[in-house]
Motif scaffolding. Structure first.
Motif, PDB file in Angstrom:
ATOM      1  N   SER A   1       0.815  -1.223   0.000  1.00 38.85           N
ATOM      2  CA  SER A   1       0.000   0.000   0.000  1.00 38.85           C
ATOM      3  C   SER A   1       0.844   1.266   0.000  1.00 38.85           C
ATOM      4  O   SER A   1       0.449   2.282  -0.571  1.00 38.85           O
ATOM      5  CB  SER A   1      -0.934   0.000   1.216  1.00 38.85           C
ATOM      6  OG  SER A   1      -0.182  -0.026   2.424  1.00 38.85           O
ATOM      7  N   LYS A   2       2.006   1.220   0.624  1.00 36.93           N
ATOM      8  CA  LYS A   2       2.838   2.422   0.673  1.00 36.93           C
ATOM      9  C   LYS A   2       3.368   2.788  -0.712  1.00 36.93           C
ATOM     10  O   LYS A   2       3.530   3.952  -1.038  1.00 36.93           O
ATOM     11  CB  LYS A   2       3.995   2.225   1.656  1.00 36.93           C
ATOM     12  CG  LYS A   2       3.536   2.032   3.099  1.00 36.93           C
ATOM     13  CD  LYS A   2       4.681   2.156   4.061  1.00 36.93           C
ATOM     14  CE  LYS A   2       4.241   1.906   5.492  1.00 36.93           C
ATOM     15  NZ  LYS A   2       3.232   2.862   5.946  1.00 36.93           N
ATOM     16  N   SER A   3       3.623   1.779  -1.536  1.00 36.97           N
ATOM     17  CA  SER A   3       4.160   2.032  -2.868  1.00 36.97           C
ATOM     18  C   SER A   3       3.065   2.317  -3.890  1.00 36.97           C
ATOM     19  O   SER A   3       3.241   3.141  -4.789  1.00 36.97           O
ATOM     20  CB  SER A   3       4.986   0.831  -3.343  1.00 36.97           C
ATOM     21  OG  SER A   3       6.035   0.552  -2.440  1.00 36.97           O
ATOM     22  N   TYR A   4       1.918   1.616  -3.726  1.00 38.29           N
ATOM     23  CA  TYR A   4       0.895   1.682  -4.774  1.00 38.29           C
ATOM     24  C   TYR A   4      -0.415   2.309  -4.301  1.00 38.29           C
ATOM     25  O   TYR A   4      -1.424   2.190  -4.990  1.00 38.29           O
ATOM     26  CB  TYR A   4       0.605   0.268  -5.282  1.00 38.29           C
ATOM     27  CG  TYR A   4       1.805  -0.418  -5.877  1.00 38.29           C
ATOM     28  CD1 TYR A   4       2.368   0.032  -7.069  1.00 38.29           C
ATOM     29  CD2 TYR A   4       2.390  -1.513  -5.244  1.00 38.29           C
ATOM     30  CE1 TYR A   4       3.471  -0.599  -7.616  1.00 38.29           C
ATOM     31  CE2 TYR A   4       3.497  -2.150  -5.783  1.00 38.29           C
ATOM     32  CZ  TYR A   4       4.029  -1.685  -6.973  1.00 38.29           C
ATOM     33  OH  TYR A   4       5.132  -2.297  -7.521  1.00 38.29           O
ATOM     34  N   ARG A   5      -0.398   2.970  -3.158  1.00 33.20           N
ATOM     35  CA  ARG A   5      -1.670   3.461  -2.623  1.00 33.20           C
ATOM     36  C   ARG A   5      -2.336   4.479  -3.537  1.00 33.20           C
ATOM     37  O   ARG A   5      -3.560   4.554  -3.594  1.00 33.20           O
ATOM     38  CB  ARG A   5      -1.500   4.026  -1.210  1.00 33.20           C
ATOM     39  CG  ARG A   5      -0.639   5.253  -1.071  1.00 33.20           C
ATOM     40  CD  ARG A   5      -0.367   5.533   0.408  1.00 33.20           C
ATOM     41  NE  ARG A   5       0.463   6.707   0.606  1.00 33.20           N
ATOM     42  CZ  ARG A   5      -0.008   7.920   0.842  1.00 33.20           C
ATOM     43  NH1 ARG A   5      -1.322   8.104   0.904  1.00 33.20           N
ATOM     44  NH2 ARG A   5       0.811   8.938   1.022  1.00 33.20           N
TER      45      ARG A   5
ATOM     46  N   HIS B   1     -10.529   6.934   2.081  1.00 31.07           N
ATOM     47  CA  HIS B   1      -9.932   7.776   3.124  1.00 31.07           C
ATOM     48  C   HIS B   1      -8.677   7.117   3.696  1.00 31.07           C
ATOM     49  O   HIS B   1      -7.637   7.775   3.889  1.00 31.07           O
ATOM     50  CB  HIS B   1     -10.968   8.011   4.222  1.00 31.07           C
ATOM     51  CG  HIS B   1     -10.424   8.709   5.430  1.00 31.07           C
ATOM     52  ND1 HIS B   1      -9.920   8.018   6.520  1.00 31.07           N
ATOM     53  CD2 HIS B   1     -10.302  10.039   5.729  1.00 31.07           C
ATOM     54  CE1 HIS B   1      -9.524   8.874   7.427  1.00 31.07           C
ATOM     55  NE2 HIS B   1      -9.734  10.107   6.987  1.00 31.07           N
ATOM     56  N   ASP B   2      -8.745   5.806   3.956  1.00 23.80           N
ATOM     57  CA  ASP B   2      -7.597   5.080   4.496  1.00 23.80           C
ATOM     58  C   ASP B   2      -6.434   5.068   3.513  1.00 23.80           C
ATOM     59  O   ASP B   2      -5.262   5.231   3.899  1.00 23.80           O
ATOM     60  CB  ASP B   2      -7.990   3.641   4.840  1.00 23.80           C
ATOM     61  CG  ASP B   2      -8.900   3.567   6.051  1.00 23.80           C
ATOM     62  OD1 ASP B   2      -9.041   4.583   6.751  1.00 23.80           O
ATOM     63  OD2 ASP B   2      -9.474   2.489   6.287  1.00 23.80           O
ATOM     64  N   LEU B   3      -6.739   4.863   2.226  1.00 27.79           N
ATOM     65  CA  LEU B   3      -5.689   4.859   1.211  1.00 27.79           C
ATOM     66  C   LEU B   3      -5.028   6.225   1.096  1.00 27.79           C
ATOM     67  O   LEU B   3      -3.804   6.329   0.952  1.00 27.79           O
ATOM     68  CB  LEU B   3      -6.282   4.460  -0.151  1.00 27.79           C
ATOM     69  CG  LEU B   3      -6.668   2.991  -0.328  1.00 27.79           C
ATOM     70  CD1 LEU B   3      -7.421   2.798  -1.631  1.00 27.79           C
ATOM     71  CD2 LEU B   3      -5.428   2.088  -0.300  1.00 27.79           C
ATOM     72  N   MET B   4      -5.820   7.265   1.185  1.00 24.65           N
ATOM     73  CA  MET B   4      -5.292   8.614   1.043  1.00 24.65           C
ATOM     74  C   MET B   4      -4.353   8.969   2.191  1.00 24.65           C
ATOM     75  O   MET B   4      -3.300   9.568   1.986  1.00 24.65           O
ATOM     76  CB  MET B   4      -6.446   9.623   0.974  1.00 24.65           C
ATOM     77  CG  MET B   4      -6.028  11.039   0.632  1.00 24.65           C
ATOM     78  SD  MET B   4      -7.452  12.061   0.182  1.00 24.65           S
ATOM     79  CE  MET B   4      -8.505  11.848   1.623  1.00 24.65           C
TER      80      MET B   4
END
Length: 321
Positions: A31-35, A94-97
């Motif tokens: 997620s940190k790379s592709y969020r 919201h979590d991804l952002m």
């Protein structure tokens, strides 16, 4: 000084009363790379779900020619899909952002309530639509008697009230359990994942959960049997066969789509193995939230002639403006 100390203790007690435990949710892989890519993809999906379901609903509401039970139930299905999508996509985006996957317990319960009342409402609506097609094809002379305004209102109430009652009871049973873990191994909240966080006996929750699953399984069996009966009945008449292929095929596709999605979610939530790959876990969890709300209005919009005709006409009118 004593008064100040008492006030301080009172405020601390109030804080303890009003505080809620916080859960952590599963993070999407890398997620940190592709969020940002995930965020864009899910935002597009959410917009598409809102667009296609809203468009079909508005067309049905505005066109008096579509104010028939079959189309009213279809409109209910689309509205419910919008409602269910609101239980997942805004929070997930919201979590991804923010790259933060935490949620207070009360909000987790609310999200689970919205998502699973929507899933159950889909099932009851599909059952009601199967009943509508059964009466229309097998008992056409009694159609407007059996599916009048009052009976349609009762059936729509059945579609919504029953899921709400079931989920309220489920959440009340879950809320009484004491927690000893705070991580939900899923991208969103669901009732059984919250129950598994407890260190107390969950036998009552399990029995009630099986009761709910059994009830909705019976509804699914009813839908399948009604369509088998329709297929047999339609062999005798060319007009019945034409009506069946025109109005029942999209409904059968919706039923199969729904059954597969919910079956995977229910089985994995309860019996999923930790040996299953994370990608497959996420697919099983998200298929129910992506495919039915996106595919259902498209299937009906393309297959039902009246809906397709009205949608294309409204699209042409918008382009001319």
């Amino acid at each position: 000084m004593q008064l100040i100390f008492m006030d301080h203790n009172y405020l601390m007690n109030m804080d303890n009363i009003t505080s809620f435990p916080t859960y952590t949710l599963m993070e999407p892989r890398d997620s940190k790379s592709y969020r940002h890519i995930y965020f864009t993809c899910f935002l597009v999906l959410y917009i598409m779900i809102l667009l296609v379901n809203t468009w079909v609903s508005v067309v049905i509401v505005l066109k008096k020619a579509l104010h028939e039970p079959m189309y009213i139930f279809l409109c209910n299905l689309c509205v419910n899909d919008i409602y269910g999508a609101a239980g997942f996509y805004p929070k997930f985006l919201h979590d991804l952002m923010l790259d933060s996957y935490v949620i207070p317990s009360y909000m987790c319960a609310f999200k689970a309530f919205v998502i699973y009342t929507s899933v159950m409402c889909d099932c009851t609506t599909i059952t009601v639509m199967a009943y509508d097609r059964h009466v229309a094809i097998c008992q056409p002379l009694d159609y407007h008697t059996k599916l009048n305004k009052f009976s349609c209102s009762v059936l729509l109430g059945f579609c919504w009230i029953l899921p709400f009652v079931y989920m309220i009871i489920l959440l009340v049973l879950s809320n009484r359990l004491k927690l000893c873990k705070y991580h939900i191994n899923k991208l969103y909240c669901d009732n059984w994942s919250m129950v598994k966080l407890s260190c107390e006996s969950n036998v009552i929750n399990n029995i009630y959960g099986y009761f709910v699953i059994s009830f909705y399984s019976c509804l699914t069996v009813f839908v399948i049997l009604s369509y088998i009966k329709l297929i047999i009945a339609c062999k005798a008449s060319l007009e019945c066969r034409r009506k069946f292929w025109q109005t029942c095929v999209p409904h059968m596709l919706t039923v199969m789509n729904y059954v597969v999605a919910v079956f995977f979610d229910a089985m994995y939530t309860r019996y999923g193995s930790s040996n299953v790959s994370e990608n497959l876990q996420n697919f099983l969890a998200l298929e129910m939230l992506i495919v039915p709300p996106l595919v259902n209005p498209v299937i009906y919009g393309l297959k039902l002639q009246e809906v397709r005709k009205r949608i294309l006409k409204s699209f042409v009118n918008i382009r001319r403006q």
